[in-house]
Design a protein around this motif. Sequence first.
Motif, PDB file in Angstrom:
ATOM      1  N   THR A 180      55.077 185.636 -17.650  1.00  0.00           N
ATOM      2  CA  THR A 180      54.752 186.568 -18.726  1.00  0.00           C
ATOM      3  C   THR A 180      55.986 187.400 -19.008  1.00  0.00           C
ATOM      4  O   THR A 180      56.621 187.909 -18.078  1.00  0.00           O
ATOM      5  N   ARG A 181      56.336 187.527 -20.264  1.00  0.00           N
ATOM      6  CA  ARG A 181      57.490 188.318 -20.695  1.00  0.00           C
ATOM      7  C   ARG A 181      57.157 188.991 -22.025  1.00  0.00           C
ATOM      8  O   ARG A 181      56.239 188.579 -22.724  1.00  0.00           O
ATOM      9  N   LYS A 182      57.935 189.976 -22.378  1.00  0.00           N
ATOM     10  CA  LYS A 182      57.836 190.605 -23.701  1.00  0.00           C
ATOM     11  C   LYS A 182      58.863 189.953 -24.610  1.00  0.00           C
ATOM     12  O   LYS A 182      59.985 189.684 -24.191  1.00  0.00           O
ATOM     13  N   ASP A 183      58.484 189.712 -25.865  1.00  0.00           N
ATOM     14  CA  ASP A 183      59.457 189.167 -26.813  1.00  0.00           C
ATOM     15  C   ASP A 183      60.247 190.311 -27.437  1.00  0.00           C
ATOM     16  O   ASP A 183      60.068 191.487 -27.071  1.00  0.00           O
ATOM     17  N   GLN A 184      61.108 189.979 -28.405  1.00  0.00           N
ATOM     18  CA  GLN A 184      61.976 190.999 -28.990  1.00  0.00           C
ATOM     19  C   GLN A 184      61.204 192.058 -29.766  1.00  0.00           C
ATOM     20  O   GLN A 184      61.718 193.144 -30.017  1.00  0.00           O
ATOM     21  N   ASN A 185      59.942 191.772 -30.096  1.00  0.00           N
ATOM     22  CA  ASN A 185      59.111 192.733 -30.818  1.00  0.00           C
ATOM     23  C   ASN A 185      58.141 193.469 -29.902  1.00  0.00           C
ATOM     24  O   ASN A 185      57.288 194.207 -30.378  1.00  0.00           O
ATOM     25  N   GLY A 186      58.258 193.237 -28.593  1.00  0.00           N
ATOM     26  CA  GLY A 186      57.406 193.914 -27.631  1.00  0.00           C
ATOM     27  C   GLY A 186      56.068 193.229 -27.392  1.00  0.00           C
ATOM     28  O   GLY A 186      55.243 193.737 -26.635  1.00  0.00           O
ATOM     29  N   ARG A 187      55.841 192.076 -28.018  1.00  0.00           N
ATOM     30  CA  ARG A 187      54.596 191.338 -27.803  1.00  0.00           C
ATOM     31  C   ARG A 187      54.670 190.581 -26.485  1.00  0.00           C
ATOM     32  O   ARG A 187      55.720 190.059 -26.117  1.00  0.00           O
ATOM     33  N   LEU A 245      55.913 171.367 -31.426  1.00  0.00           N
ATOM     34  CA  LEU A 245      57.034 171.842 -30.612  1.00  0.00           C
ATOM     35  C   LEU A 245      57.136 173.359 -30.680  1.00  0.00           C
ATOM     36  O   LEU A 245      57.036 173.954 -31.751  1.00  0.00           O
ATOM     37  N   GLU A 246      57.335 173.962 -29.539  1.00  0.00           N
ATOM     38  CA  GLU A 246      57.625 175.390 -29.432  1.00  0.00           C
ATOM     39  C   GLU A 246      58.881 175.548 -28.601  1.00  0.00           C
ATOM     40  O   GLU A 246      59.117 174.785 -27.662  1.00  0.00           O
ATOM     41  N   ILE A 247      59.692 176.514 -28.949  1.00  0.00           N
ATOM     42  CA  ILE A 247      60.888 176.832 -28.176  1.00  0.00           C
ATOM     43  C   ILE A 247      60.799 178.296 -27.785  1.00  0.00           C
ATOM     44  O   ILE A 247      60.646 179.161 -28.642  1.00  0.00           O
ATOM     45  N   ILE A 248      60.876 178.537 -26.509  1.00  0.00           N
ATOM     46  CA  ILE A 248      60.824 179.903 -25.995  1.00  0.00           C
ATOM     47  C   ILE A 248      62.166 180.202 -25.350  1.00  0.00           C
ATOM     48  O   ILE A 248      62.564 179.535 -24.390  1.00  0.00           O
ATOM     49  N   GLY A 249      62.854 181.175 -25.889  1.00  0.00           N
ATOM     50  CA  GLY A 249      64.131 181.599 -25.329  1.00  0.00           C
ATOM     51  C   GLY A 249      63.903 182.684 -24.294  1.00  0.00           C
ATOM     52  O   GLY A 249      63.178 183.639 -24.542  1.00  0.00           O
ATOM     53  N   VAL A 250      64.514 182.523 -23.133  1.00  0.00           N
ATOM     54  CA  VAL A 250      64.403 183.507 -22.058  1.00  0.00           C
ATOM     55  C   VAL A 250      65.807 184.024 -21.774  1.00  0.00           C
ATOM     56  O   VAL A 250      66.647 183.297 -21.250  1.00  0.00           O
ATOM     57  N   ALA A 251      66.050 185.265 -22.162  1.00  0.00           N
ATOM     58  CA  ALA A 251      67.381 185.845 -21.993  1.00  0.00           C
ATOM     59  C   ALA A 251      67.593 186.331 -20.564  1.00  0.00           C
ATOM     60  O   ALA A 251      66.704 186.906 -19.956  1.00  0.00           O
ATOM     61  N   ASN A 252      68.790 186.089 -20.052  1.00  0.00           N
ATOM     62  CA  ASN A 252      69.197 186.566 -18.728  1.00  0.00           C
ATOM     63  C   ASN A 252      70.558 187.213 -18.889  1.00  0.00           C
ATOM     64  O   ASN A 252      71.541 186.533 -19.108  1.00  0.00           O
ATOM     65  N   GLU A 253      70.600 188.499 -18.763  1.00  0.00           N
ATOM     66  CA  GLU A 253      71.854 189.227 -18.941  1.00  0.00           C
ATOM     67  C   GLU A 253      72.531 189.556 -17.619  1.00  0.00           C
ATOM     68  O   GLU A 253      73.527 190.250 -17.595  1.00  0.00           O
ATOM     69  N   PHE A 312      62.144 180.427 -33.729  1.00  0.00           N
ATOM     70  CA  PHE A 312      61.501 180.267 -32.433  1.00  0.00           C
ATOM     71  C   PHE A 312      61.593 181.568 -31.653  1.00  0.00           C
ATOM     72  O   PHE A 312      62.371 182.440 -31.992  1.00  0.00           O
ATOM     73  N   MET A 313      60.765 181.671 -30.647  1.00  0.00           N
ATOM     74  CA  MET A 313      60.611 182.896 -29.889  1.00  0.00           C
ATOM     75  C   MET A 313      61.823 183.148 -28.999  1.00  0.00           C
ATOM     76  O   MET A 313      62.376 182.224 -28.432  1.00  0.00           O
ATOM     77  N   TYR A 314      62.208 184.389 -28.886  1.00  0.00           N
ATOM     78  CA  TYR A 314      63.204 184.818 -27.913  1.00  0.00           C
ATOM     79  C   TYR A 314      62.547 185.743 -26.950  1.00  0.00           C
ATOM     80  O   TYR A 314      61.695 186.482 -27.223  1.00  0.00           O
TER      81      TYR A 314
END
Length: 160
Positions: free
Chosen positions: A72-79, A122-130, A158-160
Amino acid sequence: MKQEFVEEHPDSYVSLYALEENNGMYSADSYAVAYGKLSDRLKKTNAAESIRSRIAALKKLTPVGMAAQNFTRKDQNGRTIRLSDYRGKLVILDFWGSWCGACRQSHPHLKQLYAQYKDKGLEIIGVANENVHGQKTPLSRSKAAWLAAIKKTISTGFMY
């Protein structure tokens, strides 16, 4: 080029450190293969121990062909985004960082794939790692970095 260097120079300390620093360029299996080709002399170093630990951790995550663990993660819009919400769809998980040139260069290709196959599920989910090289980045700075990177990617689709 670094992968080629490691392949061609299995007894070079440069290969050892290139392999240690470039693990993101390998799958868990190809990383293990590249490590396996290093000389026995290099495999006795602390850097080699670090590589072995990383390979072991990568292999525990999700074996090739197996379902990924739910997260579970939050997207760039907080969802809130849950991987399990996409059950039954073909999902590409894109692990990337604003600092990762190779990751960012793949985004146009991912956008193209998404445009071509989104109607087929197809769905693409981007998971950022800084966090670079194990360095913990403060959350506010991490979020600012990946939000800025997203803004540079036009019409992601697609989702980030």
